[in-house]
Motif scaffolding. Sequence first.
Motif, PDB file in Angstrom:
ATOM      1  N   THR A  46       0.810  -1.217   0.000  1.00 30.09           N
ATOM      2  CA  THR A  46       0.000   0.000   0.000  1.00 30.09           C
ATOM      3  C   THR A  46       0.844   1.269   0.000  1.00 30.09           C
ATOM      4  N   ALA A  47       2.087   1.184   0.427  1.00 24.98           N
ATOM      5  CA  ALA A  47       2.975   2.350   0.446  1.00 24.98           C
ATOM      6  C   ALA A  47       4.397   1.874   0.707  1.00 24.98           C
ATOM      7  N   VAL A  48       5.359   2.664   0.229  1.00 21.27           N
ATOM      8  CA  VAL A  48       6.768   2.421   0.543  1.00 21.27           C
ATOM      9  C   VAL A  48       7.318   3.728   1.097  1.00 21.27           C
ATOM     10  N   GLU A  49       7.582   3.742   2.394  1.00 19.45           N
ATOM     11  CA  GLU A  49       8.034   4.942   3.077  1.00 19.45           C
ATOM     12  C   GLU A  49       9.531   4.837   3.379  1.00 19.45           C
ATOM     13  N   THR A  50      10.133   5.971   3.631  1.00 16.88           N
ATOM     14  CA  THR A  50      11.510   5.967   4.108  1.00 16.88           C
ATOM     15  C   THR A  50      11.599   6.791   5.385  1.00 16.88           C
ATOM     16  N   ARG A  51      12.458   6.345   6.269  1.00 19.87           N
ATOM     17  CA  ARG A  51      12.824   7.097   7.466  1.00 19.87           C
ATOM     18  C   ARG A  51      14.342   7.130   7.503  1.00 19.87           C
ATOM     19  N   GLY A  52      14.886   8.179   6.930  1.00 21.11           N
ATOM     20  CA  GLY A  52      16.331   8.262   6.818  1.00 21.11           C
ATOM     21  C   GLY A  52      16.840   7.183   5.884  1.00 21.11           C
ATOM     22  N   LYS A  53      17.689   6.299   6.405  1.00 17.38           N
ATOM     23  CA  LYS A  53      18.272   5.235   5.599  1.00 17.38           C
ATOM     24  C   LYS A  53      17.488   3.936   5.698  1.00 17.38           C
ATOM     25  N   ALA A  54      16.363   3.959   6.383  1.00 15.52           N
ATOM     26  CA  ALA A  54      15.510   2.783   6.521  1.00 15.52           C
ATOM     27  C   ALA A  54      14.342   2.869   5.550  1.00 15.52           C
ATOM     28  N   MET A  55      13.900   1.713   5.059  1.00 18.91           N
ATOM     29  CA  MET A  55      12.743   1.638   4.176  1.00 18.91           C
ATOM     30  C   MET A  55      11.650   0.830   4.861  1.00 18.91           C
ATOM     31  N   LEU A  56      10.428   1.330   4.768  1.00 14.53           N
ATOM     32  CA  LEU A  56       9.264   0.667   5.341  1.00 14.53           C
ATOM     33  C   LEU A  56       8.292   0.344   4.214  1.00 14.53           C
ATOM     34  N   THR A  57       8.166  -0.933   3.900  1.00 20.24           N
ATOM     35  CA  THR A  57       7.239  -1.391   2.869  1.00 20.24           C
ATOM     36  C   THR A  57       5.981  -1.886   3.556  1.00 20.24           C
ATOM     37  N   ARG A  58       4.881  -1.178   3.349  1.00 21.65           N
ATOM     38  CA  ARG A  58       3.642  -1.453   4.078  1.00 21.65           C
ATOM     39  C   ARG A  58       2.711  -2.333   3.241  1.00 21.65           C
ATOM     40  N   PHE A  59       2.131  -3.330   3.903  1.00 21.87           N
ATOM     41  CA  PHE A  59       1.213  -4.260   3.255  1.00 21.87           C
ATOM     42  C   PHE A  59      -0.208  -4.046   3.757  1.00 21.87           C
ATOM     43  N   ASP A  60      -1.173  -4.518   2.986  1.00 17.36           N
ATOM     44  CA  ASP A  60      -2.578  -4.296   3.348  1.00 17.36           C
ATOM     45  C   ASP A  60      -3.075  -5.217   4.461  1.00 17.36           C
ATOM     46  N   ASN A  61      -2.193  -6.057   5.012  1.00 17.21           N
ATOM     47  CA  ASN A  61      -2.558  -6.905   6.161  1.00 17.21           C
ATOM     48  C   ASN A  61      -2.003  -6.359   7.465  1.00 17.21           C
ATOM     49  N   ALA A  62      -1.620  -5.070   7.457  1.00 20.42           N
ATOM     50  CA  ALA A  62      -1.149  -4.341   8.651  1.00 20.42           C
ATOM     51  C   ALA A  62       0.274  -4.716   9.063  1.00 20.42           C
ATOM     52  N   LEU A  63       0.992  -5.459   8.244  1.00 25.33           N
ATOM     53  CA  LEU A  63       2.401  -5.722   8.503  1.00 25.33           C
ATOM     54  C   LEU A  63       3.258  -4.767   7.683  1.00 25.33           C
ATOM     55  N   THR A  64       4.449  -4.506   8.189  1.00 27.56           N
ATOM     56  CA  THR A  64       5.399  -3.628   7.501  1.00 27.56           C
ATOM     57  C   THR A  64       6.757  -4.307   7.446  1.00 27.56           C
ATOM     58  N   LEU A  65       7.349  -4.326   6.260  1.00 26.48           N
ATOM     59  CA  LEU A  65       8.696  -4.846   6.076  1.00 26.48           C
ATOM     60  C   LEU A  65       9.686  -3.707   6.314  1.00 26.48           C
ATOM     61  N   TYR A  66      10.485  -3.858   7.366  1.00 34.45           N
ATOM     62  CA  TYR A  66      11.519  -2.873   7.692  1.00 34.45           C
ATOM     63  C   TYR A  66      12.851  -3.394   7.178  1.00 34.45           C
ATOM     64  N   THR A  67      13.509  -2.607   6.315  1.00 26.34           N
ATOM     65  CA  THR A  67      14.814  -2.997   5.784  1.00 26.34           C
ATOM     66  C   THR A  67      15.784  -1.826   5.901  1.00 26.34           C
ATOM     67  N   HIS A  68      17.018  -2.179   6.167  1.00 25.32           N
ATOM     68  CA  HIS A  68      18.101  -1.192   6.194  1.00 25.32           C
ATOM     69  C   HIS A  68      19.241  -1.792   5.384  1.00 25.32           C
ATOM     70  N   ASN A  69      19.657  -1.106   4.334  1.00 24.45           N
ATOM     71  CA  ASN A  69      20.648  -1.675   3.421  1.00 24.45           C
ATOM     72  C   ASN A  69      22.033  -1.810   4.022  1.00 24.45           C
ATOM     73  N   GLN A  70      22.318  -1.046   5.105  1.00 27.37           N
ATOM     74  CA  GLN A  70      23.674  -1.007   5.639  1.00 27.37           C
ATOM     75  C   GLN A  70      24.648  -0.713   4.501  1.00 27.37           C
ATOM     76  N   LEU A  71      25.807  -1.392   4.452  1.00 21.25           N
ATOM     77  CA  LEU A  71      26.810  -1.072   3.443  1.00 21.25           C
ATOM     78  C   LEU A  71      26.539  -1.746   2.097  1.00 21.25           C
ATOM     79  N   TYR A  72      25.990  -2.953   2.125  1.00 16.75           N
ATOM     80  CA  TYR A  72      26.006  -3.764   0.918  1.00 16.75           C
ATOM     81  C   TYR A  72      24.630  -4.069   0.334  1.00 16.75           C
ATOM     82  N   GLY A  73      23.563  -3.728   1.028  1.00 22.92           N
ATOM     83  CA  GLY A  73      22.246  -4.044   0.515  1.00 22.92           C
ATOM     84  C   GLY A  73      21.914  -3.275  -0.752  1.00 22.92           C
TER      85      GLY A  73
END
Length: 276
Positions: A46-73
């Motif tokens: 439903t949305a892909v948000e960013t908070r600084g260097k973090a990415m929040l991929t939001r799904f319609d089932n109320a879960l959110t995928l939190y990812t941080h690429n660090q150096l190599y992602g």
Amino acid sequence: MPEGPEIRRAADQVETALLNQPLRQVTFGLSRLKVYEKVLKGSRITAVETRGKAMLTRFDNALTLYTHNQLYGRWYTGPADLQPTTRRQLRVALISDRSAALLYSASTIELLDEQQLREHPFLSRLGPDILHPDSDRDRLLQRLNLPTFRNRQLGQLLTDQSFIAGLGNYLRCEILFDSGLHPSRRARDCSADQLKQLADALFRLPRQSYRTGGITNDPATAHHLLADGASFEQARFYLFRREGLPCYRCGHPIKKRIQSGQACYLCTHCQPSDEA
């Protein structure tokens, strides 16, 4: 490490590829996340948000995928059968009938509900996102004057994610140069005009980098250098990674010093220290 502009551009790509499309396949490369593959299959982003260097991929089932690429992602997006040529390790695959978004080599990956998002030990400590519409010049100037921040050296402060989320080493160096401020200067040592210049650079350069794919140098200078045959890496920065080369403004050689464990580049003529 990718900084705020790079992560926002990656978020744009994931959003363009998969927004509101039912996912027919979800794969996680980390065993602890395998349980979520069936949970997310058939859901929609439903949305892909960013908070600084973090990415929040939001799904319609109320879960959110939190990812941080660090150096190599790194995220790759493309058709549903996308198979990038890379030696990186696949961590996340989100695939619809027509598109795919694949995350390789990132080590910080979590599935969170809303309460976990609010209480997350990293996300809850972040300052305002540097690219968020609410992060205007006045708000940045106010934060520079807060007692929590005004007594700290700017070279350290600008990479503190609790001050502003999304700034890293290249933006720190470029912003301080653009402002004419030495990394050892503190906000309390700056004049009102200097703080306004710093707030302006804090606002402007990350947005310029986002729009241009990483150019923080004066745009006219960068375009002239590119037209003369310079590589993108040679043209994109005022001074980052240009140790020993002449400053584009004054011709003095760029210096490198270590601050907060990272190489901080500066022009000692354009950015005089208080002792100079």
